[in-house]
Design an enzyme around this catalytic site. Sequence first.
Site, PDB file in Angstrom:
ATOM      1  N   GLN A  37      -4.944  -1.026   9.525  1.00  0.00           N
ATOM      2  CA  GLN A  37      -4.867  -2.407   9.038  1.00  0.00           C
ATOM      3  C   GLN A  37      -5.475  -3.371  10.060  1.00  0.00           C
ATOM      4  O   GLN A  37      -5.168  -3.314  11.250  1.00  0.00           O
ATOM      5  CB  GLN A  37      -3.395  -2.763   8.761  1.00  0.00           C
ATOM      6  CG  GLN A  37      -3.175  -4.136   8.157  1.00  0.00           C
ATOM      7  CD  GLN A  37      -3.741  -4.277   6.745  1.00  0.00           C
ATOM      8  OE1 GLN A  37      -3.881  -3.306   6.018  1.00  0.00           O
ATOM      9  NE2 GLN A  37      -4.075  -5.494   6.366  1.00  0.00           N
ATOM     10  N   LYS A  91       0.838  -1.201   0.000  1.00  0.00           N
ATOM     11  CA  LYS A  91       0.000   0.000   0.000  1.00  0.00           C
ATOM     12  C   LYS A  91       0.873   1.251   0.000  1.00  0.00           C
ATOM     13  O   LYS A  91       0.641   2.181  -0.765  1.00  0.00           O
ATOM     14  CB  LYS A  91      -0.902   0.033   1.252  1.00  0.00           C
ATOM     15  CG  LYS A  91      -2.078  -0.904   1.168  1.00  0.00           C
ATOM     16  CD  LYS A  91      -2.840  -0.952   2.485  1.00  0.00           C
ATOM     17  CE  LYS A  91      -3.937  -1.994   2.428  1.00  0.00           C
ATOM     18  NZ  LYS A  91      -4.573  -2.274   3.694  1.00  0.00           N
ATOM     19  N   ASP A  96     -11.500   2.795   3.706  1.00  0.00           N
ATOM     20  CA  ASP A  96     -11.858   1.370   3.733  1.00  0.00           C
ATOM     21  C   ASP A  96     -13.372   1.178   3.623  1.00  0.00           C
ATOM     22  O   ASP A  96     -13.841   0.074   3.339  1.00  0.00           O
ATOM     23  CB  ASP A  96     -11.416   0.758   5.071  1.00  0.00           C
ATOM     24  CG  ASP A  96     -10.130  -0.044   4.974  1.00  0.00           C
ATOM     25  OD1 ASP A  96      -9.868  -0.616   3.906  1.00  0.00           O
ATOM     26  OD2 ASP A  96      -9.410  -0.089   5.985  1.00  0.00           O
TER      27      ASP A  96
HETATM   28  N1  GUN Z   1      -7.120  -6.613   6.410  1.00  0.00           N
HETATM   29  C1  GUN Z   1      -7.427  -7.432   5.371  1.00  0.00           C
HETATM   30  N2  GUN Z   1      -8.048  -6.734   4.389  1.00  0.00           N
HETATM   31  C2  GUN Z   1      -8.137  -5.460   4.824  1.00  0.00           C
HETATM   32  C3  GUN Z   1      -8.666  -4.273   4.253  1.00  0.00           C
HETATM   33  O1  GUN Z   1      -9.210  -4.249   3.140  1.00  0.00           O
HETATM   34  N3  GUN Z   1      -8.552  -3.147   5.026  1.00  0.00           N
HETATM   35  C4  GUN Z   1      -7.968  -3.160   6.260  1.00  0.00           C
HETATM   36  N4  GUN Z   1      -7.932  -2.007   6.933  1.00  0.00           N
HETATM   37  N5  GUN Z   1      -7.468  -4.255   6.817  1.00  0.00           N
HETATM   38  C5  GUN Z   1      -7.546  -5.386   6.096  1.00  0.00           C
END
Ligand code: GUN
Length: 298
Positions: free
Chosen positions: A98, A54, A121
């Site tokens: 995350q 990311k 998100d």
């Molecule tokens: N953990 C696994 N997938 C995601 C996601 O799309 N966003 C976040 N914040 N954590 C994750």
Amino acid sequence: MTASIIDGKAFAENIRGAVTRDVASLKNKHDIQPGLAVVIVGDDPASQVYVRNKVKQTAEVGMNGFHFHMDDTVSEAELIAKVTELNNDPAVNGILVQLPLPDHINEAAVIETIAPAKDVDGFHVVNSGLLATGGGGMVPCTPLGCLLMLQDKHGDLSGLKAVVVGRSNIVGKPMAQLLLDANCTVTIAHSRTKDLANEVAAADIVIAAVGRPEMIKGDWIKKGATVIDVGINRIPAPEKGEGKTRLVGDVAYAEASRVAGAITPVPGGVGPMTIACLLKNTVTATCKQNQIDPETLG
Ligand code: GUN
């Protein structure tokens, strides 16, 4: 029949290209550089790989990236204070914490602290509520990526039968909502559904997001159906040598690709789309926060 392979990597590259152009245009026309803050707690290896990607891709499209790594002993109050600080920082347009978080931290409490306008998100109850009642909020990245691939394949999805296998807040539920908004007839199935094979067999579109390796078998799938595999499961691969592993999805790919009309591979299908959609959401959030119509960026 051999299914056509839906190339998520190429699709994601196109999205990142469009995001790069939008970011340049925000800078040139409006003197704004979108900023994305990513917060990770602890040292979970899978989360670290994901967050590294990311951060790297945020820089590649020309955005500001802010990366915060907190020790897994951090308290819920400290994490909430960090999120509040990011809410108040005008250089930050998008915030992502995350998941999963360590057990001593209440995930919902942290997510509900994120300002809905910066919740790239799409997990905040305001955004999930908006999605359930007609849209206008931030849409979770993985389901958004799946929808874009489906629309590219089918055009109008109206009237198609879709089954979503999995009911998580991150994928299954928002995916079902998006398909419903696209006028599909939607079934939400899960690991406890009775006769899952029959539910899958009735569907023109199968979304597999149950988190169980190769659970969905080829002979369940309707001939010509489109199969989107969200699963990423690491399983032992003794054929590659002792202790080796390989990634598989929630669909038995080799079998399914002989029946389906189109299918996403694992890896290289849905995975790359998630980060591309996160970057896209950050542009969307930046535009909304600055009352800019994204259509005018070009
Ligand atoms: N953990 C696994 N997938 C995601 C996601 O799309 N966003 C976040 N914040 N954590 C994750």
